[in-house]
Design a protein around this motif. Structure first.
Motif, PDB file in Angstrom:
ATOM      1  N   GLU A  45       2.600  38.476   0.242  1.00 45.05           N
ATOM      2  CA  GLU A  45       2.422  39.386   0.114  1.00 45.05           C
ATOM      3  C   GLU A  45       1.022  40.334   1.138  1.00 45.05           C
ATOM      4  N   SER A  46       2.124  41.174   1.561  1.00 46.31           N
ATOM      5  CA  SER A  46       1.084  41.618   2.707  1.00 46.31           C
ATOM      6  C   SER A  46      -0.001  42.763   1.847  1.00 46.31           C
ATOM      7  N   PHE A  47      -1.170  42.755   2.509  1.00 49.01           N
ATOM      8  CA  PHE A  47      -2.098  44.056   1.611  1.00 49.01           C
ATOM      9  C   PHE A  47      -2.757  44.218   2.556  1.00 49.01           C
ATOM     10  N   VAL A  48      -3.689  45.811   2.203  1.00 44.70           N
ATOM     11  CA  VAL A  48      -4.689  46.572   3.018  1.00 44.70           C
ATOM     12  C   VAL A  48      -5.520  47.003   2.016  1.00 44.70           C
ATOM     13  N   LEU A  49      -7.132  46.374   2.093  1.00 45.54           N
ATOM     14  CA  LEU A  49      -7.872  46.588   1.170  1.00 45.54           C
ATOM     15  C   LEU A  49      -9.027  47.345   2.136  1.00 45.54           C
ATOM     16  N   THR A  50     -10.102  48.615   1.140  1.00 42.55           N
ATOM     17  CA  THR A  50     -10.475  48.987   2.017  1.00 42.55           C
ATOM     18  C   THR A  50     -11.908  48.840   1.395  1.00 42.55           C
ATOM     19  N   LYS A  51     -13.025  48.835   1.924  1.00 41.56           N
ATOM     20  CA  LYS A  51     -14.726  49.567   0.847  1.00 41.56           C
ATOM     21  C   LYS A  51     -15.497  49.968   1.749  1.00 41.56           C
ATOM     22  N   HIS A  52     -16.252  51.099   1.314  1.00 42.00           N
ATOM     23  CA  HIS A  52     -16.783  52.078   1.631  1.00 42.00           C
ATOM     24  C   HIS A  52     -18.382  51.089   1.674  1.00 42.00           C
ATOM     25  N   ILE A  53     -18.753  50.857   2.445  1.00 43.13           N
ATOM     26  CA  ILE A  53     -20.396  50.730   2.415  1.00 43.13           C
ATOM     27  C   ILE A  53     -21.882  51.613   2.752  1.00 43.13           C
ATOM     28  N   ALA A  54     -22.288  51.838   2.171  1.00 42.86           N
ATOM     29  CA  ALA A  54     -23.726  53.041   2.626  1.00 42.86           C
ATOM     30  C   ALA A  54     -25.221  51.793   2.044  1.00 42.86           C
ATOM     31  N   PHE A  55     -25.977  52.773   2.789  1.00 37.35           N
ATOM     32  CA  PHE A  55     -27.544  51.588   2.362  1.00 37.35           C
ATOM     33  C   PHE A  55     -27.741  50.367   2.353  1.00 37.35           C
ATOM     34  N   ASP A  56     -27.137  49.983   2.919  1.00 40.41           N
ATOM     35  CA  ASP A  56     -26.841  48.544   3.273  1.00 40.41           C
ATOM     36  C   ASP A  56     -26.664  47.871   4.163  1.00 40.41           C
ATOM     37  N   SER A  73      -8.840  34.372  -8.579  1.00 35.62           N
ATOM     38  CA  SER A  73      -9.156  33.106  -7.248  1.00 35.62           C
ATOM     39  C   SER A  73      -7.710  32.159  -7.504  1.00 35.62           C
ATOM     40  N   GLY A  74      -7.864  30.936  -6.310  1.00 40.66           N
ATOM     41  CA  GLY A  74      -6.876  30.461  -6.454  1.00 40.66           C
ATOM     42  C   GLY A  74      -5.839  30.158  -5.739  1.00 40.66           C
ATOM     43  N   GLY A  75      -5.354  31.388  -4.597  1.00 39.60           N
ATOM     44  CA  GLY A  75      -4.505  31.351  -3.578  1.00 39.60           C
ATOM     45  C   GLY A  75      -4.466  31.392  -1.917  1.00 39.60           C
ATOM     46  N   THR A  76      -4.131  31.276  -0.915  1.00 38.95           N
ATOM     47  CA  THR A  76      -4.310  31.778   0.505  1.00 38.95           C
ATOM     48  C   THR A  76      -4.563  33.027   1.240  1.00 38.95           C
ATOM     49  N   VAL A  77      -5.266  33.341   1.185  1.00 37.02           N
ATOM     50  CA  VAL A  77      -5.403  34.389   2.121  1.00 37.02           C
ATOM     51  C   VAL A  77      -4.672  33.968   4.102  1.00 37.02           C
ATOM     52  N   GLN A  78      -3.892  35.027   4.539  1.00 33.91           N
ATOM     53  CA  GLN A  78      -3.894  34.458   5.908  1.00 33.91           C
ATOM     54  C   GLN A  78      -3.442  35.526   6.395  1.00 33.91           C
ATOM     55  N   ASN A  79      -3.220  35.315   8.254  1.00 33.56           N
ATOM     56  CA  ASN A  79      -3.231  36.640   8.743  1.00 33.56           C
ATOM     57  C   ASN A  79      -4.310  37.729   8.907  1.00 33.56           C
ATOM     58  N   VAL A  80      -5.365  37.298   8.580  1.00 36.39           N
ATOM     59  CA  VAL A  80      -6.619  37.975   8.466  1.00 36.39           C
ATOM     60  C   VAL A  80      -6.849  39.478   9.719  1.00 36.39           C
ATOM     61  N   THR A 109      -7.010  43.200   6.231  1.00 33.00           N
ATOM     62  CA  THR A 109      -5.271  43.463   6.026  1.00 33.00           C
ATOM     63  C   THR A 109      -5.061  41.850   6.218  1.00 33.00           C
ATOM     64  N   GLY A 110      -4.189  41.440   5.063  1.00 34.90           N
ATOM     65  CA  GLY A 110      -3.351  40.069   5.722  1.00 34.90           C
ATOM     66  C   GLY A 110      -2.631  39.863   4.530  1.00 34.90           C
ATOM     67  N   ASP A 111      -2.443  38.513   4.602  1.00 29.58           N
ATOM     68  CA  ASP A 111      -1.325  38.037   3.681  1.00 29.58           C
ATOM     69  C   ASP A 111      -1.421  37.223   2.659  1.00 29.58           C
ATOM     70  N   TYR A 112      -1.472  37.364   1.347  1.00 25.67           N
ATOM     71  CA  TYR A 112      -2.031  36.835  -0.243  1.00 25.67           C
ATOM     72  C   TYR A 112      -0.497  35.667  -0.576  1.00 25.67           C
ATOM     73  N   MET A 113      -1.464  34.889  -0.523  1.00 24.50           N
ATOM     74  CA  MET A 113      -0.248  33.282  -0.558  1.00 24.50           C
ATOM     75  C   MET A 113      -0.481  32.705  -1.562  1.00 24.50           C
TER      76      MET A 113
END
Length: 118
Positions: A45-56, A73-80, A109-113
């Motif tokens: 399953e392809s995914f795109v996740l975003t995170k905003h960071i400020a004052f870090d 938890s428990g899966g594999t993330v590939q093509n990250v 971005t990547g693929d979740y198995m």
């Protein structure tokens, strides 16, 4: 004849102070296997996740934290791949705070198995 060296450097100095550093520390903790290439062939399953960071001031993003928040938890993330972005809002926040916010966006971005049941 005197040459004024400092005349044109004011805007350059302000831009350098407000731009901030574009380095980022990307790491992964336990929970899911993360690979930059394909580990298991198959349809993930392809995914795109975003995170905003400020004052870090560490500029660190945990890829596992983002994946666990969506899939658990428990899966594999590939093509990250991880992309560091600066939006207009990030720029304005950095201007208003004189660069103290160090605001930026991470896009993972990547693929979740799914893991195999035991």
């Amino acid at each position: 004849m005197r040459v004024r060296v400092w005349r044109g450097t004011g805007p350059l100095l302000v831009a350098a102070l407000l731009s901030g550093c574009t380095l980022a520390r990307i790491y992964s903790t336990t929970g899911n296997t993360v690979a930059l290439t394909t580990v298991q062939p198959g349809a993930g399953e392809s995914f795109v996740l975003t995170k905003h960071i400020a004052f870090d001031y560490t500029s660190a993003v945990d890829v596992q934290e983002l994946v666990r928040a969506k899939y658990g938890s428990g899966g594999t993330v590939q093509n990250v791949s991880v992309k560091l972005q600066s939006t207009f809002g990030d720029f304005m926040l950095n201007v208003i705070t004189l660069g103290l916010a160090q605001s930026k966006h991470f896009e993972v971005t990547g693929d979740y198995m799914r893991g195999t049941p035991r």
